[in-house]
Design a protein around this motif. Sequence first.
Motif, short mmCIF file in Angstrom:
data_model
loop_
_atom_site.label_atom_id
_atom_site.label_comp_id
_atom_site.label_asym_id
_atom_site.label_seq_id
_atom_site.Cartn_x
_atom_site.Cartn_y
_atom_site.Cartn_z
N ALA A 221 0.88 -1.18 0.00
CA ALA A 221 0.00 0.00 0.00
C ALA A 221 0.91 1.22 0.00
CB ALA A 221 -0.91 -0.01 1.22
N PRO A 222 1.08 1.91 -1.15
CA PRO A 222 2.01 3.04 -1.23
C PRO A 222 1.77 4.07 -0.13
CG PRO A 222 1.20 2.47 -3.41
CD PRO A 222 0.39 1.68 -2.45
N GLY A 227 -3.81 4.32 2.45
CA GLY A 227 -3.91 2.90 2.74
C GLY A 227 -5.14 2.28 2.11
N ALA A 228 -5.40 1.01 2.45
CA ALA A 228 -6.54 0.31 1.88
C ALA A 228 -7.14 -0.63 2.92
CB ALA A 228 -6.11 -0.47 0.65
N GLU A 229 -8.42 -0.90 2.73
CA GLU A 229 -9.15 -1.78 3.65
C GLU A 229 -9.69 -2.98 2.88
OE1 GLU A 229 -12.19 0.68 5.21
OE2 GLU A 229 -10.85 1.77 6.58
N ASN A 230 -9.97 -4.06 3.67
CA ASN A 230 -10.55 -5.28 3.09
C ASN A 230 -9.75 -5.79 1.88
OD1 ASN A 230 -12.74 -5.19 4.96
ND2 ASN A 230 -13.77 -3.70 3.65
N VAL A 231 -8.46 -5.84 2.06
CA VAL A 231 -7.58 -6.26 0.97
C VAL A 231 -7.61 -7.78 0.85
CG1 VAL A 231 -5.22 -6.25 0.10
CG2 VAL A 231 -6.12 -4.26 1.35
N LYS A 232 -7.68 -8.25 -0.37
CA LYS A 232 -7.66 -9.70 -0.63
C LYS A 232 -6.87 -9.97 -1.91
CE LYS A 232 -12.24 -9.43 -2.75
NZ LYS A 232 -13.64 -9.90 -2.68
N VAL A 233 -6.20 -11.08 -1.91
CA VAL A 233 -5.41 -11.50 -3.07
C VAL A 233 -6.06 -12.75 -3.65
CG1 VAL A 233 -3.15 -12.22 -3.90
CG2 VAL A 233 -3.31 -10.55 -2.05
N GLY A 253 -6.86 -8.19 4.84
CA GLY A 253 -7.39 -7.23 5.82
C GLY A 253 -7.02 -5.81 5.44
N ASP A 254 -6.69 -5.01 6.45
CA ASP A 254 -6.36 -3.60 6.22
C ASP A 254 -4.86 -3.41 6.12
OD1 ASP A 254 -9.05 -3.25 6.46
OD2 ASP A 254 -8.96 -2.52 8.54
N LEU A 255 -4.46 -2.49 5.23
CA LEU A 255 -3.05 -2.13 5.07
C LEU A 255 -2.90 -0.63 5.28
CD1 LEU A 255 -1.86 -4.21 1.96
CD2 LEU A 255 -1.29 -4.59 4.36
N SER A 285 -7.21 -6.58 -4.58
CA SER A 285 -8.26 -5.56 -4.57
C SER A 285 -8.64 -5.24 -3.13
CB SER A 285 -9.49 -6.04 -5.36
OG SER A 285 -10.04 -7.20 -4.75
N GLY A 286 -9.30 -4.11 -2.97
CA GLY A 286 -9.77 -3.66 -1.66
C GLY A 286 -10.52 -2.35 -1.82
N THR A 287 -10.66 -1.61 -0.77
CA THR A 287 -11.29 -0.29 -0.80
C THR A 287 -10.30 0.73 -0.28
OG1 THR A 287 -12.24 -0.64 1.40
CG2 THR A 287 -13.61 -1.24 -0.49
#
Length: 484
Positions: A221-222, A227-233, A253-255, A285-287
Amino acid sequence: MKNKTKAILRKFGVLLAVTLLFTALAVPAWAEDGNDNSDPPLPSETALSSGSLTVTGYTVMDSSGRELQRIEPGQKCRIIVAVVDSRIAPDNEEQKTTIAQNMGINVKVTSTSSFASPSLGDITTTTITPEKVTANGLEYGIILNDITYRGGENELALDISCSGYTYPLPLVSVKQAISQCYDADTVEEPKDSALVLTSASYGGGSVEAGRDFTLTVDVLAPAKYAGAENVKVIITPPEQFTASSGSTMIYVGDLAPGASRQVTFELNASAVAPSGSYSINVSVSGTAASGAAPADQMSVTVPVTQPERFEISRTDLPEYLSMGEEGYAYVSFVNKGKGTIYNVSAEITGEGITTTEGNQYIGNVQSGSESSADFTIQTSQAGNISALLTITYEDEKGNIKELTQDFTITVEEMYMGGMDDFYPGDFGDIDVMPEENTGMPVWGWILIVLGVLAAGGGAAFFIIKKKKAKQKAAQLTEDDDEDI
């Protein structure tokens, strides 16, 4: 009339002989056409010339096999370009094998202003097997090892020529833009993302079919974003791969800004997967609170090789020989693997040993098939001779390998003497047992013979006396008749 009939029959006989002569001359051609044992013909010139050669994908890696998302001017890398040549469309299974055995591919890098051409030894192709000659065309990969990006344009240009066909194929020039190339002077900065896949690796080298391997993915997460939330690969493997854990998605999760996370997927390459390169699509992806795109994706190319199961199945090797005597050896080997074994040869070597056949070339051994070699062995010295059976072959990557088996031959001097050389001293002090007399002694047989002769003489005496008595009686009777 009789002479005329003979003349007609004579002409008919000459005509019949000429007909039979032409028939005999034509038979070999018919036999050859009906029993052609040569290799099946390649496709027609029209079939070879139609279609085109196209690039279906590419991968950029470092020397350890790690996927690269960015290469800068002066940086060395490895580029694998996958192509399909639809000009080559076989009509049957036999043609697939013929094409795979005879084809040759030459590649030249022509975009030398932006890519430094590797040495000839660093430009190779993946092994061409009959399985790669499909109805869609010939599929193979061009491997450019140790190629350097010089900067400027990111277009990789190649000249590809093929040889070994019945009909020549024209040279083809292909171009492929390499998106990983980055030159600050000529390339615009790509659009930023709140989530970035910085790297992915499967461990380098190749993966053996039927084995598990680990795919490692790094997510960032640059720091310049919130940052980002709800990250999944998520990974999308080809049908030849399965997830050992049963899941192709990992929740991160969150980054926080500037944070990174490494995730791993346990995968298995199918035991029946043909040798070749396979692509795994990776996405994150995430939010994100900022306006940056909260997603990224990349492709990871994984080469798969079939395990070798090429082994010696049976041998028949001589253990004892006499000087000047020929011995015979036999070896059979079987390919239990699912890939082809190439350029097999067999040889027996040893001090004082020669073979009539020398180094025998066997050729290719297809999957599930067996082959063999026979040898005629001669020896030039006596004693225990150490010998070595060697089977040499190439695997699907072109690596030269060997199967070996040691054995010993006891060679004895040839004996040229007679029986007098062995008797009596060669047998030691052997007591000669007197022959035991069995049966009736000789004097007994003499008495029996004399008894037989005496009995015969007595019988003859009585027979003669009786015969004389009869003659005398007959004489008396005759005298009486005369007196009367």
